[in-house]
Structure formats: C-alpha cells, structure tokens
Write an enzyme that holds these catalytic residues in place. Structure first.
Site, short mmCIF file in Angstrom:
data_model
loop_
_atom_site.label_atom_id
_atom_site.label_comp_id
_atom_site.label_asym_id
_atom_site.label_seq_id
_atom_site.Cartn_x
_atom_site.Cartn_y
_atom_site.Cartn_z
N HIS A 52 -10.14 -5.03 0.66
CA HIS A 52 -9.51 -5.07 1.71
C HIS A 52 -10.79 -4.99 2.80
CE1 HIS A 52 -10.62 -0.90 1.19
NE2 HIS A 52 -10.42 -0.68 2.53
C1 UD1 Z 1 -8.43 1.28 7.14
C2 UD1 Z 1 -9.77 1.85 7.40
C3 UD1 Z 1 -10.68 1.75 6.11
C4 UD1 Z 1 -9.98 2.13 4.93
C5 UD1 Z 1 -8.66 1.41 4.89
C6 UD1 Z 1 -7.73 1.97 3.65
C7 UD1 Z 1 -10.86 2.15 9.84
C8 UD1 Z 1 -11.57 1.46 10.65
N1 UD1 Z 1 -10.30 1.56 8.52
O1 UD1 Z 1 -8.59 -0.11 7.12
O2 UD1 Z 1 -11.75 2.39 6.31
O3 UD1 Z 1 -10.76 1.77 3.64
O4 UD1 Z 1 -7.88 1.72 5.87
O5 UD1 Z 1 -6.65 1.11 3.51
O6 UD1 Z 1 -10.30 3.08 10.07
N2 UD1 Z 1 -1.64 -2.96 8.38
C9 UD1 Z 1 0.07 -3.06 8.03
N3 UD1 Z 1 0.36 -1.92 7.66
C10 UD1 Z 1 0.13 -0.63 7.83
C11 UD1 Z 1 -1.50 -0.54 8.09
C12 UD1 Z 1 -1.95 -1.69 8.56
O7 UD1 Z 1 0.56 -4.08 7.98
O8 UD1 Z 1 0.66 0.32 7.17
C13 UD1 Z 1 -2.17 -4.31 8.96
C14 UD1 Z 1 -2.20 -4.44 10.48
O9 UD1 Z 1 -2.21 -5.91 10.61
C15 UD1 Z 1 -3.71 -3.97 10.62
C16 UD1 Z 1 -4.45 -4.23 8.93
O10 UD1 Z 1 -3.25 -4.29 8.23
O11 UD1 Z 1 -4.25 -4.66 11.69
C17 UD1 Z 1 -5.43 -3.45 9.12
O12 UD1 Z 1 -5.21 -2.06 9.42
P1 UD1 Z 1 -6.25 -0.98 9.81
O13 UD1 Z 1 -5.84 0.09 9.69
O14 UD1 Z 1 -6.72 -1.65 11.11
O15 UD1 Z 1 -7.68 -1.27 8.94
P2 UD1 Z 1 -7.54 -1.16 7.35
O16 UD1 Z 1 -8.03 -2.40 7.01
O17 UD1 Z 1 -6.35 -0.72 6.53
#
Ligand code: UD1
Length: 370
Positions: free
Chosen positions: A215
């Site tokens: 991820h």
């Molecule tokens: C975040 C953390 C990362 C951690 C990871 C664990 C930061 C900078 N990153 O990354 O350190 O390793 O979580 O999972 O804090 N999304 C969904 N559903 C959700 C959450 C996210 O669909 O419940 C999608 C959204 O489109 C979002 C993308 O996933 O834009 C990324 O989510 P985000 O929280 O920005 O970063 P992670 O890659 O999850």
C-alpha cells in the site's frame, strides 16, 4: 474519606487520538492498561480511515470502546487531511482538557494532533517514538520527525529509537524504552487467531500459501513501479498461492490488473485483525511494504520479504526474519525459495517485546503526570 480523595487525585485524564488502521492495535492495549488504573479516558477517532473493513472491524475485534468523538475527516491530500484533523481536533481537545494526549505511530492523525496540542500547551505522549527510515520521501518519516520534536514524553519500541532521538537532540529524560505495544496486542489475540484459523483455512480453501500486502505510495501509485512488482508476484504465485488482501489505495488504482492476474494471486478485501494474524502466523512467507507487518512476522518467526529499500524498523532485519528486497526481483525469487525451505522457526525477539509495553507506559504516566 481522605483516602478516596487521594486516590481520585492520582488518576489522569488521558485523551487518545487514533485515525488509521495501524493505530487501532497500538492504542487498544494502552487504553486497557490505563483503564485498569481507573483513569478517565477519551477516545478520538479522526476518521482518516473510515471504511468498515479499515476501521470498525478492528474496534470490534480488539474490544476497543466506540470513539467518544469522531472527527470524520476522510481522505484528501496530505495538507488537506492534516489541516482538517487539526481544525476539528482543536475544539475537542479544548473541551476535554486532558492531562495528556497520546498519539500513535506515524500517520497524518499523529502529527496533526501533536501539533495542535503543542500550540495549546497540552502535554503529548508519542507511542512508537524514535523510529527512522532516514527517507524523507516517505510521508511517515516527516510525521515521525515532527511528532518527536513536539512530544513531551516519547515511548520507544526498541533501543535504536532512543539512539535516533538522542542524535536529534531530544532530552533523554523525556524518552522511555517501553517495548512494542503492537506486540502486546498480538500476544493477547494469538490464541483467538489460532482458534479461527482452521475455519479460515477451509473458507479460503488453503493449504500452503504466502501472504502479500502492498500500500505504500512509492510502490502502488505509479505504473512503472507497481506493474513489474505485480508481474514478479504473479510469477511466484505459480509456485505458491499468494493471498493478497488489497488496501483501498491499491484497489482503487489496480483493480483491473489484479483481476487479470493468474488465479493463484488471490486478491481479496482487507481482512480483520484476527484473520490477518492467523494468516501471518501460518504463511510460508509474507511479502509486504508495511511497517507493522515487519514487526509482527519477526515476533511470529514467519519469513518476511519487504519490498522497500529501507526500514524504520532495523531490528526486524538484525534480530528478526525480515529481508529488505527493494525492487530486486532476482533477490525476491532467491529469498522466496529460501523461505519455502526454511523451518519457519523464530529467529529472535527484541527486548521488551513481551506483551507488557502498555503496562510500562501506564506506569510511567502515573509517575510523570502530576
Ligand atoms: C495511511 C498512512 C500510512 C499507513 C496506512 C495504513 C499517512 C500519511 N499514511 O496510508 O502511514 O501505513 O494508512 O493503512 O497517514 N481509502 C479508502 N477507505 C479508507 C481509507 C482510505 O478507500 O477507509 C482510500 C482513499 O481513497 C484514500 C486512499 O485510500 O485517498 C489512501 O488513504 P490515506 O489515509 O490517505 O493513506 P493510506 O495509504 O491509507
């Protein structure tokens, strides 16, 4: 009567901030240890992760109470997400007036809450302090550096954390080597994971298998990095089926490509805590870019191949089962085969990864918070 008053005075008001999946298994044991001491606790969920499979299922499995406050920030750019957490968290923390705010790990929720508290003069404790990948292109590294500069109490999982903080000028009296709170949770839930494994194995029609998670933006955001990685995995999966619970970030971009992989790559929805733990324990090999999984596999003795050039958890390489692969697909193949031949035995466990890190934190807090 006098004794009762004194007891009440010893209790603290602790506010925990969680937001993303890896926070939940870190906060759960600390919350429990502080509850045992009768402290008043508030749980704030920023909503950085919001899908049921990324959040609710963990609260349920880990027995964490429902959040007292939900900030519902959702997704966005780093600036948008961090700013939204800050502006929504400020009135909440002001209303609750905690003695200390505990933040966990290295996600955007961690740094955002620490920054708000630092400006308000509210004490902050950082759980999982001091880890460094020395790679500032990782958003988490920025979050770690800033949070550790702002925190009043820093709880490190391993001695390398203490060394990093000393080098950055953090006063040693603020730093406490307590061990790994995520391993507290693992130790607590391993018997339950063992219980559910036979059914899980039957449901997934599994015998021997590897486990994959990917991820990191540096791996999954660009075609030029992700597609060769997927190709390498596709090839390995012909020798050993690979279960791949797909993170939403990865799914969003690559669902089409994942669907076209050979059927031995089993791209499934994200798993719950117990299910994932059971698979980690029983996998022949784990291939990942997660930080926490490097630690959990080290504890479990499962060979871990990390698709990153660096790690903020070097102890998993020096003491544990972790090997940094970077993007060297030949090395991946070689280490994959080594893992299949290995006896899957536990190599070593870092000191204080003993299930008691959270109790140490609770104990230190009772002495540090007047
Ligand atoms: C975040 C953390 C990362 C951690 C990871 C664990 C930061 C900078 N990153 O990354 O350190 O390793 O979580 O999972 O804090 N999304 C969904 N559903 C959700 C959450 C996210 O669909 O419940 C999608 C959204 O489109 C979002 C993308 O996933 O834009 C990324 O989510 P985000 O929280 O920005 O970063 P992670 O890659 O999850």
């Amino acid at each position: 009567m006098e004794i009762l008053v004194q007891e009440r005075d010893l209790r603290m008001k602790v506010l925990h901030v969680v937001g993303a999946r890896p926070n939940f298994m870190k906060a759960a044991p600390v919350y429990r240890a502080l509850a045992a001491g009768g402290n008043e606790q508030t749980l704030v969920h920023t909503g950085q992760h919001y899908d049921a499979l990324m959040s609710d299922v963990f609260f349920k499995a880990l027995g964490i109470p429902n959040p007292d406050e939900s900030l519902n920030v959702g997704s966005g750019s780093h600036a948008q997400q961090t700013a939204a957490i800050m502006s929504r968290f400020e009135p909440v923390v002001l209303a609750h007036k905690p003695d200390i705010v505990l933040v966990y790990g290295d996600v955007n929720s961690t740094v955002a809450a620490a920054l708000v508290c630092a400006k308000l003069g509210i004490r902050v404790g950082h759980v999982e302090a001091g880890l460094r990948s020395f790679d500032r292109t990782m958003p988490e590294e920025i979050n770690r550096l800033v949070t550790d500069q702002l925190a009043d109490l820093l709880f490190t999982p391993s001695a390398d954390g203490d060394e990093n903080l000393a080098r950055e000028g953090v006063a040693t009296e603020k730093v406490f080597l307590v061990g790994n709170v995520m391993i507290d949770t693992l130790i607590q839930f391993l018997p339950k994971a063992d219980e559910i494994f036979p059914q899980l194995k039957a449901d997934l029609s599994l015998d021997s298998f590897g486990l994959v998670t990917l991820h990191r933006p540096s791996n999954v955001d660009d075609e030029s990095t992700f597609l060769p990685m997927l190709q390498a995995l596709d090839s390995l999966s012909k020798e050993l089926p690979l279960i791949f619970p797909v993170h939403p970030r990865t799914r969003q971009k690559w669902s089409g490509q994942l669907a076209r992989c050979n059927p031995n790559i089993r791209a499934i929805e994200p798993l719950g805590y117990l299910e994932f733990l059971a698979l980690q324990k029983n996998a022949k090999v784990v291939i990942t870019d997660s930080g926490g999984i490097q630690e959990e596999t080290t504890y479990l003795g499962t060979p871990c191949l990390t698709l990153r050039e660096n790690t903020e958890r070097p102890i998993t390489v020096t003491l544990g089962t972790n090997v940094l692969i970077g993007r060297d697909w030949e090395l991946l193949r070689e280490k994959f085969h080594e893992a299949l031949r290995s006896d899957h035995s536990q190599k070593g466990r870092p000191p204080f990864w003993d299930g008691k890190a959270s109790e140490r934190i609770a104990e230190i807090l009772t002495h540090q918070i007047p």
